[in-house]
Scaffold this motif. Structure first.
Motif, PDB file in Angstrom:
ATOM      1  N   GLU A   1      -4.082  16.125  -0.060  1.00  0.00           N
ATOM      2  CA  GLU A   1      -4.929  15.760   1.087  1.00  0.00           C
ATOM      3  C   GLU A   1      -5.791  14.543   0.757  1.00  0.00           C
ATOM      4  O   GLU A   1      -5.987  13.662   1.595  1.00  0.00           O
ATOM      5  N   THR A   2      -6.283  14.486  -0.465  1.00  0.00           N
ATOM      6  CA  THR A   2      -7.126  13.358  -0.886  1.00  0.00           C
ATOM      7  C   THR A   2      -6.342  12.054  -0.856  1.00  0.00           C
ATOM      8  O   THR A   2      -6.820  11.046  -0.322  1.00  0.00           O
ATOM      9  N   ASN A   3      -5.134  12.062  -1.415  1.00  0.00           N
ATOM     10  CA  ASN A   3      -4.338  10.831  -1.426  1.00  0.00           C
ATOM     11  C   ASN A   3      -3.843  10.455  -0.040  1.00  0.00           C
ATOM     12  O   ASN A   3      -3.720   9.270   0.268  1.00  0.00           O
ATOM     13  N   LEU A   4      -3.579  11.445   0.804  1.00  0.00           N
ATOM     14  CA  LEU A   4      -3.215  11.140   2.181  1.00  0.00           C
ATOM     15  C   LEU A   4      -4.358  10.405   2.867  1.00  0.00           C
ATOM     16  O   LEU A   4      -4.139   9.402   3.552  1.00  0.00           O
ATOM     17  N   GLU A   5      -5.558  10.871   2.671  1.00  0.00           N
ATOM     18  CA  GLU A   5      -6.714  10.207   3.288  1.00  0.00           C
ATOM     19  C   GLU A   5      -6.905   8.801   2.718  1.00  0.00           C
ATOM     20  O   GLU A   5      -7.233   7.867   3.454  1.00  0.00           O
TER      21      GLU A   5
ATOM     22  N   THR B   1      -6.662   5.580   5.135  1.00  0.00           N
ATOM     23  CA  THR B   1      -7.806   4.662   5.198  1.00  0.00           C
ATOM     24  C   THR B   1      -7.386   3.242   4.861  1.00  0.00           C
ATOM     25  O   THR B   1      -7.741   2.287   5.557  1.00  0.00           O
ATOM     26  N   ARG B   2      -6.611   3.092   3.812  1.00  0.00           N
ATOM     27  CA  ARG B   2      -6.143   1.762   3.389  1.00  0.00           C
ATOM     28  C   ARG B   2      -5.297   1.111   4.482  1.00  0.00           C
ATOM     29  O   ARG B   2      -5.481  -0.056   4.822  1.00  0.00           O
ATOM     30  N   LEU B   3      -4.345   1.864   5.043  1.00  0.00           N
ATOM     31  CA  LEU B   3      -3.466   1.302   6.064  1.00  0.00           C
ATOM     32  C   LEU B   3      -4.238   0.923   7.325  1.00  0.00           C
ATOM     33  O   LEU B   3      -3.964  -0.114   7.944  1.00  0.00           O
ATOM     34  N   LEU B   4      -5.202   1.732   7.696  1.00  0.00           N
ATOM     35  CA  LEU B   4      -5.993   1.417   8.890  1.00  0.00           C
ATOM     36  C   LEU B   4      -6.890   0.204   8.683  1.00  0.00           C
ATOM     37  O   LEU B   4      -7.285  -0.445   9.647  1.00  0.00           O
ATOM     38  N   GLN B   5      -7.187  -0.115   7.437  1.00  0.00           N
ATOM     39  CA  GLN B   5      -7.938  -1.338   7.138  1.00  0.00           C
ATOM     40  C   GLN B   5      -7.043  -2.574   7.269  1.00  0.00           C
ATOM     41  O   GLN B   5      -7.530  -3.670   7.501  1.00  0.00           O
ATOM     42  N   ILE B   6      -5.745  -2.387   7.123  1.00  0.00           N
ATOM     43  CA  ILE B   6      -4.802  -3.510   7.114  1.00  0.00           C
ATOM     44  C   ILE B   6      -4.251  -3.822   8.499  1.00  0.00           C
ATOM     45  O   ILE B   6      -4.223  -4.978   8.914  1.00  0.00           O
ATOM     46  N   ILE B   7      -3.784  -2.799   9.194  1.00  0.00           N
ATOM     47  CA  ILE B   7      -3.048  -3.066  10.438  1.00  0.00           C
ATOM     48  C   ILE B   7      -3.980  -3.531  11.553  1.00  0.00           C
ATOM     49  O   ILE B   7      -5.181  -3.281  11.544  1.00  0.00           O
TER      50      ILE B   7
ATOM     51  N   ALA C   1       0.836  -1.203   0.000  1.00  0.00           N
ATOM     52  CA  ALA C   1       0.000   0.000   0.000  1.00  0.00           C
ATOM     53  C   ALA C   1       0.870   1.252   0.000  1.00  0.00           C
ATOM     54  O   ALA C   1       0.608   2.203  -0.740  1.00  0.00           O
ATOM     55  N   CYS C   2       1.928   1.257   0.803  1.00  0.00           N
ATOM     56  CA  CYS C   2       2.824   2.416   0.862  1.00  0.00           C
ATOM     57  C   CYS C   2       3.570   2.614  -0.455  1.00  0.00           C
ATOM     58  O   CYS C   2       3.770   3.753  -0.889  1.00  0.00           O
ATOM     59  N   GLU C   3       3.966   1.525  -1.083  1.00  0.00           N
ATOM     60  CA  GLU C   3       4.674   1.624  -2.363  1.00  0.00           C
ATOM     61  C   GLU C   3       3.814   2.288  -3.433  1.00  0.00           C
ATOM     62  O   GLU C   3       4.332   2.920  -4.347  1.00  0.00           O
ATOM     63  N   ALA C   4       2.498   2.162  -3.316  1.00  0.00           N
ATOM     64  CA  ALA C   4       1.595   2.767  -4.296  1.00  0.00           C
ATOM     65  C   ALA C   4       1.529   4.284  -4.139  1.00  0.00           C
ATOM     66  O   ALA C   4       1.102   4.977  -5.066  1.00  0.00           O
ATOM     67  N   PHE C   5       1.955   4.800  -2.983  1.00  0.00           N
ATOM     68  CA  PHE C   5       1.825   6.229  -2.709  1.00  0.00           C
ATOM     69  C   PHE C   5       3.145   6.945  -2.473  1.00  0.00           C
ATOM     70  O   PHE C   5       3.179   8.163  -2.411  1.00  0.00           O
ATOM     71  N   GLY C   6       4.223   6.202  -2.290  1.00  0.00           N
ATOM     72  CA  GLY C   6       5.478   6.860  -1.962  1.00  0.00           C
ATOM     73  C   GLY C   6       6.684   6.014  -2.284  1.00  0.00           C
ATOM     74  O   GLY C   6       6.593   5.031  -3.009  1.00  0.00           O
TER      75      GLY C   6
END
Length: 93
Positions: free
Chosen positions: A42-46, A50-56, A23-28
């Protein structure tokens, strides 16, 4: 900047670790094993949050998101090897 520590004592934890990294590789850009530098709207940060909080697993893992304002050169001090490449640089695979 996104950092994380995922408990990998179980197969489920190892799976979460792989999913968080993907997920992080897709954004940074990965700059250390569990550290990514991301330049996000701001949109991509959210979306990433959201994606990371669904995973961890909030009881076993740790996620930190640092909002660094300004140019990278002004907020990041690097000593030693720096593998970071500006997103505007050409990427040859």
């Amino acid at each position: 900047m996104v950092t994380y520590d995922v408990n990998t004592e179980t197969e489920a934890g190892r799976r979460r670790l792989r999913m968080v990294a993907k997920a992080c590789e897709a954004f940074g850009q990965r700059v250390q094993n569990s550290v990514f530098e991301c330049s996000l709207s701001e949109t991509n940060l959210e979306r990433l949050r959201t994606r990371l909080l669904q995973i961890i697993d909030l009881e076993q893992d740790s996620l930190r998101i640092y909002r660094l304002k300004g140019r990278r050169e002004d907020v990041v001090e690097v000593h030693g090897r720096d593998l970071y490449r500006p997103p505007s640089d050409p990427l040859i695979i």
